[in-house]
Scaffold this active site. Structure first.
Site, mmCIF file in Angstrom:
data_model
loop_
_atom_site.group_PDB
_atom_site.id
_atom_site.type_symbol
_atom_site.label_atom_id
_atom_site.label_comp_id
_atom_site.label_asym_id
_atom_site.label_seq_id
_atom_site.Cartn_x
_atom_site.Cartn_y
_atom_site.Cartn_z
ATOM 1 C CG ASN A 1 44.803 23.687 41.975
ATOM 2 O OD1 ASN A 1 45.655 23.224 41.217
ATOM 3 N ND2 ASN A 1 43.920 24.592 41.603
ATOM 4 N NE ARG B 1 42.726 22.146 38.149
ATOM 5 C CZ ARG B 1 42.620 23.402 37.768
ATOM 6 N NH1 ARG B 1 42.823 24.381 38.611
ATOM 7 N NH2 ARG B 1 42.298 23.680 36.536
ATOM 8 C CG HIS C 1 39.967 25.095 32.218
ATOM 9 N ND1 HIS C 1 40.282 25.867 31.132
ATOM 10 C CD2 HIS C 1 40.817 25.475 33.193
ATOM 11 C CE1 HIS C 1 41.291 26.666 31.406
ATOM 12 N NE2 HIS C 1 41.637 26.443 32.668
ATOM 13 C CG HIS D 1 37.387 28.144 32.987
ATOM 14 N ND1 HIS D 1 37.038 27.676 34.236
ATOM 15 C CD2 HIS D 1 38.647 28.631 33.121
ATOM 16 C CE1 HIS D 1 38.041 27.865 35.076
ATOM 17 N NE2 HIS D 1 39.036 28.445 34.421
ATOM 18 C CG LEU D 2 35.966 33.646 29.391
ATOM 19 C CD1 LEU D 2 35.234 34.898 28.897
ATOM 20 C CD2 LEU D 2 36.730 32.985 28.239
ATOM 21 N N GLY E 1 44.080 31.105 32.738
ATOM 22 C CA GLY E 1 43.959 30.062 31.723
ATOM 23 C C GLY E 1 42.522 30.152 31.229
ATOM 24 N NE ARG F 1 48.491 28.791 29.994
ATOM 25 C CZ ARG F 1 47.593 28.082 30.667
ATOM 26 N NH1 ARG F 1 46.999 27.046 30.115
ATOM 27 N NH2 ARG F 1 47.278 28.404 31.898
ATOM 28 C CG MET G 1 40.242 41.458 31.309
ATOM 29 S SD MET G 1 40.738 41.927 29.629
ATOM 30 C CE MET G 1 40.571 40.395 28.731
ATOM 31 N NE ARG G 2 42.058 42.213 38.442
ATOM 32 C CZ ARG G 2 42.301 41.441 39.467
ATOM 33 N NH1 ARG G 2 41.537 41.495 40.527
ATOM 34 N NH2 ARG G 2 43.331 40.610 39.464
ATOM 35 N N GLY H 1 37.547 33.983 36.514
ATOM 36 C CA GLY H 1 37.894 35.373 36.880
ATOM 37 C C GLY H 1 37.342 36.454 35.972
ATOM 38 C CB ILE H 2 37.961 37.319 32.417
ATOM 39 C CG1 ILE H 2 39.448 37.577 32.699
ATOM 40 C CG2 ILE H 2 37.421 38.315 31.403
ATOM 41 C CD1 ILE H 2 40.382 37.317 31.513
ATOM 42 N N GLY H 3 35.244 35.958 33.232
ATOM 43 C CA GLY H 3 33.838 35.676 32.920
ATOM 44 C C GLY H 3 32.900 36.062 34.046
ATOM 45 C CD GLU I 1 38.751 25.106 38.372
ATOM 46 O OE1 GLU I 1 39.012 26.176 38.983
ATOM 47 O OE2 GLU I 1 39.328 24.777 37.336
HETATM 48 P P1 ADP Z 1 43.224 31.339 37.191
HETATM 49 O O1 ADP Z 1 42.413 30.567 38.226
HETATM 50 O O2 ADP Z 1 43.220 30.719 35.834
HETATM 51 O O3 ADP Z 1 44.587 31.756 37.654
HETATM 52 P P2 ADP Z 1 41.161 33.374 37.564
HETATM 53 O O4 ADP Z 1 39.970 32.562 37.246
HETATM 54 O O5 ADP Z 1 41.394 33.768 38.971
HETATM 55 O O6 ADP Z 1 42.473 32.724 36.963
HETATM 56 O O7 ADP Z 1 41.103 34.693 36.654
HETATM 57 C C1 ADP Z 1 42.130 35.635 36.637
HETATM 58 C C2 ADP Z 1 41.778 36.695 35.625
HETATM 59 O O8 ADP Z 1 40.543 37.318 35.993
HETATM 60 C C3 ADP Z 1 42.823 37.817 35.521
HETATM 61 O O9 ADP Z 1 43.072 38.136 34.169
HETATM 62 C C4 ADP Z 1 42.106 38.979 36.185
HETATM 63 O O10 ADP Z 1 42.502 40.190 35.631
HETATM 64 C C5 ADP Z 1 40.686 38.704 35.805
HETATM 65 N N1 ADP Z 1 39.736 39.472 36.626
HETATM 66 C C6 ADP Z 1 39.467 39.344 37.944
HETATM 67 N N2 ADP Z 1 38.584 40.309 38.328
HETATM 68 C C7 ADP Z 1 38.284 41.034 37.223
HETATM 69 C C8 ADP Z 1 37.469 42.161 36.943
HETATM 70 N N3 ADP Z 1 36.735 42.737 37.903
HETATM 71 N N4 ADP Z 1 37.428 42.637 35.679
HETATM 72 C C9 ADP Z 1 38.166 42.081 34.705
HETATM 73 N N5 ADP Z 1 38.955 41.016 34.895
HETATM 74 C C10 ADP Z 1 39.032 40.502 36.133
#
Ligand code: ADP
Length: 394
Positions: free
Chosen positions: A9, A94, A182, A209-210, A213, A242, A285-286, A329-331, A380
């Site tokens: 990827n 990917r 996605h 998918h949060l 991206g 974005r 987000m954290r 990640g967020i979801g 993925e």
């Molecule tokens: P990508 O693969 O698109 O780079 P991810 O799916 O890894 O991203 O998601 C990254 C996001 O998930 C970041 O904004 C991160 O802050 C958030 N994240 C990861 N763990 C947590 C958590 N425990 N609480 C809130 N947000 C989180």
């Protein structure tokens, strides 16, 4: 002898890889994963086995000479030394864009590689790097079968209406259409739902998918119906950096009245907007959830607001909603964001089970909720490995 599939990827400054052991008797098993980050700047090679044990942790000097070919060589050497006698059966990539024609994973030939390269203007920040990695593998291992798995492919089942913009029809014919992204994540999450909750999967489902991206997809009977992302990965939800949905007039205004050139607008929309731009603090987000700053709260509220509006729009595209699924990640990790989204979606028949949500269980809606809610981790890489295995006829 370990037989394995390598999944790559590739981004503008990173190359992520996963290695899956192939065993005829069972599904693919992850045996190692890692990445080179900071390519072109301060490259850092980190690899771990499936127990999380570090296999490599190196900071490379001479950043200017580190390209995808160099990274691949390092990965191949690592596999050779840590997994004696390992045999790679194929490499799955990917690839962000399959354009109008590639609606399924495909075994790469020189002609197809050139065709994917020609799609670079549609995804200039990703596609050239995807193609560079494919070419680097072809050069280093000419006999190795390579499979391209597209982020757009899953959405090619969408109706013409859901792929249109209100532009002259000739634009659509020239390929200016909603592609959706996605797709590999949606396909994987949808496959888990189909396997574990077939009745739910047969209904009207929205997957959110949060991640950094972020996008959402309406899925009916396992097929993509509509998606929040459109022509590029800029549309739809607000993301880490974005902007998401934007009145196209804003872009004209920035160029005509504020004299930003194309590169500056691109940088603003892709890198300085989103959670980062609104909060002025972070794209993570954290960090925002832990912050007391009013703009951190504003950014979170707008993030949730955009998810709610897209949820309404996607439910409308299916004429209803039976299930909402959170992923990425967020979801997957943020119970509070899931809660806020579900609170705003009560009108769609969503009732959260707060305890199940906090515990991160798979089903997080209450027993009586007319619309069910789920949390399903995305994978993925495994989806790409499965497609690669299938394309190799294994
Ligand atoms: P990508 O693969 O698109 O780079 P991810 O799916 O890894 O991203 O998601 C990254 C996001 O998930 C970041 O904004 C991160 O802050 C958030 N994240 C990861 N763990 C947590 C958590 N425990 N609480 C809130 N947000 C989180």
């Amino acid at each position: 002898m370990t037989k394995a599939i390598l999944v790559l990827n590739t981004g503008s400054s990173s190359l992520k890889f996963s290695v899956f052991e192939y065993d005829t008797a069972s599904d693919l098993h992850l045996i190692a994963k890692g990445q080179v980050e900071g390519i072109g700047n301060a490259p850092h090679f980190l690899a771990k086995d499936h127990h999380g044990q570090i296999l490599a942790d190196e900071y490379w000097q001479d950043a200017a000479s580190i390209d995808h070919a160099h990274c691949l060589l390092a990965i191949a050497n690592l596999l050779r030394t840590k997994y004696l006698g390992i045999k790679l059966l194929g490499v799955g990539h990917r690839v962000v864009h399959g354009g109008m024609h590639y609606s399924a994973p495909i075994l790469l030939t020189p002609g197809i590689i050139n065709a994917l390269d020609a799609l670079s203007p549609l995804a200039p920040l990703h596609q050239p790097h995807n193609v560079a990695a494919i070419r680097a593998v072809a050069k280093a291992m000419p006999e190795m079968p390579q499979i391209a798995c597209f982020d757009t492919a899953f959405h090619r089942s969408q109706s013409e209406i859901n792929q249109l913009f209100g532009l002259p029809y000739s634009c659509f014919e020239r390929g200016i259409r909603r592609y959706g992204f996605h797709g590999l994540s949606y396909e994987y999450v949808s496959s888990v739902l189909q396997q574990q909750e077939p009745e739910v999967a047969a209904g009207k489902v929205v997957i959110a998918h949060l991640g950094n991206g972020a996008s959402m997809c309406a899925i009916q009977n396992g097929q993509s119906v509509a998606s929040s992302m459109g022509f590029t990965a800029l549309d739809g939800l607000m993301m880490g950096t974005r902007a998401g949905r934007l009145d196209a007039g804003v872009v004209l205004y920035l160029q005509q009245q504020e004299q930003l050139d194309v590169r500056q607008v691109e940088e603003l929309l892709y890198k300085r907007s989103g959670l980062l731009g609104l909060s002025g603090i972070s794209s993570d987000m954290r960090v925002l959830l832990a912050s007391q700053e009013p703009h951190a709260q504003l950014a979170i509220d707008y993030f949730v607001h955009r998810i709610s509006s897209e949820l309404g729009s996607l439910a409308a595209s299916m004429g209803g909603l039976d299930a909402l699924v959170f992923s990425a990640g967020i979801g997957e990790n943020s119970a509070i964001i899931r809660q806020k989204v579900c609170e705003q979606a009560q009108w769609l028949g969503i009732e959260l089970d707060h305890q199940a949500n906090k515990a991160g269980e798979q089903c997080i809606s209450s027993m009586n909720s007319p619309t069910s809610v789920w949390m399903i981790p995305s994978n993925e890489e495994l989806m790409i490995a499965r497609h690669t295995r299938k394309q190799l006829g294994l």
